[in-house]
Enzyme design. Structure first.
Site, short mmCIF file in Angstrom:
data_model
loop_
_atom_site.label_atom_id
_atom_site.label_comp_id
_atom_site.label_asym_id
_atom_site.label_seq_id
_atom_site.Cartn_x
_atom_site.Cartn_y
_atom_site.Cartn_z
CG HIS A 1 -5.86 -1.86 8.99
ND1 HIS A 1 -5.73 -0.31 8.98
CD2 HIS A 1 -4.72 -2.25 9.32
CE1 HIS A 1 -4.64 0.22 9.51
NE2 HIS A 1 -3.83 -0.94 9.61
CG ASP B 1 -0.19 -0.30 2.53
OD1 ASP B 1 0.82 -0.35 2.77
OD2 ASP B 1 -0.85 -0.60 3.55
CD GLU C 1 -8.58 1.59 7.50
OE1 GLU C 1 -8.59 0.59 8.39
OE2 GLU C 1 -7.87 2.63 7.77
P1 PGA Z 1 2.38 -1.04 12.51
O1 PGA Z 1 1.25 -1.38 11.58
O2 PGA Z 1 3.24 -2.14 12.06
O3 PGA Z 1 2.76 0.19 12.46
O4 PGA Z 1 1.58 -1.40 13.66
C1 PGA Z 1 0.57 -2.31 11.10
C2 PGA Z 1 -0.75 -1.87 10.47
O5 PGA Z 1 -1.34 -0.99 10.73
O6 PGA Z 1 -0.98 -2.98 9.41
#
Ligand code: PGA
Length: 239
Positions: A138, A67, A143
């Site tokens: 997510h 993404d 989402e």
């Molecule tokens: P993070 O994000 O590794 O910064 O916790 C993971 C995500 O939101 O997919």
């Protein structure tokens, strides 16, 4: 789902790095699906060390990232292209021409989603996809919603994701409100998936996975439908 329990973040990072390196050894010209965020930073640091020690080479690897914020310039230090250069691509022998991140500067994000999805298909799908999980369930920027989109697409970020990611920006109102993300179908084109999870704040998200109900309002539950997922997590996530 296979589960690898690690005593702490460093062990989780190393275990994940070894899975990625084993994939590259098995198929030097593999397609790696890569993720950003705090969780995989240690894994990238370990892969850079392994490269410097001559244990792995990215020469023939192609990468596709999950993404990217939209809109955002690749030179913005919060863009995922910038993250990937900083944490991996600038330190290993990967050919940058073979690294792909959705284009946060595309004039038409819908067309960019289509282009990216076609690219994943043209590459023959992903051999190994690295994933993290959001506290709201997510994966990528898929989402929670009553419907999930299969292909790469532009999406609105939820307030929960904007506030979770605000820690990386000067303030919450600087977090882009949209993102380009692989869809659930794009992720499912991966032959293998490793889901990295660290820290008690992700405990509820992991419990939801184990209930084995599939709920589009908790997108990670979809992973119960994939035949080859390995959860690599710290022990506190499972306590
Ligand atoms: P993070 O994000 O590794 O910064 O916790 C993971 C995500 O939101 O997919």
């Amino acid at each position: 789902m296979n589960i690898v329990v690690c005593k702490n973040y460093d062990e989780m990072s190393l275990r994940a790095a070894k899975i990625v390196a084993a994939q590259i050894k098995e198929k030097p010209n593999c397609v790696l699906g890569l993720a950003t965020g705090s969780t995989p930073e240690g894994m990238y640091a370990d892969l850079v060390k392994m490269y410097k020690n001559g244990e792995v080479s990215f020469k023939e690897v192609t990468s596709v990232n999950l993404d990217e914020y939209y809109p955002i310039a690749p030179t913005n230090d919060q863009s995922y292209r910038y993250f990937m250069n900083q944490h991996l691509f600038d330190h290993v022998d990967i050919d940058k021409a073979n690294t792909n991140v959705p284009d946060g500067t595309a004039g038409d994000p819908v067309a960019e989603g289509k282009r990216y999805e076609e690219l994943i298909s043209a590459l023959g799908g992903i051999d190994l996809q690295v994933l993290g999980i959001g506290r709201n369930g997510h994966i990528g920027f898929n989402e929670p919603d009553s419907k999930l989109i299969l292909d790469t697409h532009v999406t609105d970020l939820t307030e929960s994701t904007i506030s979770a990611n605000a820690r990386f920006f000067a303030s919450a109102n600087q977090v882009p409100r949209q993102a380009l993300t692989m869809g659930i179908g794009s992720i499912f084109k991966a032959k293998k998936i490793i889901l990295m999870v660290s820290g008690v704040e992700k405990k509820a998200a992991v419990s939801a996975l184990f209930e084995r109900n599939v709920d589009t309002n908790f997108p990670a539950t979809m992973l119960n439908l994939h035949p080859d997922v390995t959860l690599v997590c710290t022990a506190d996530v499972l306590d």
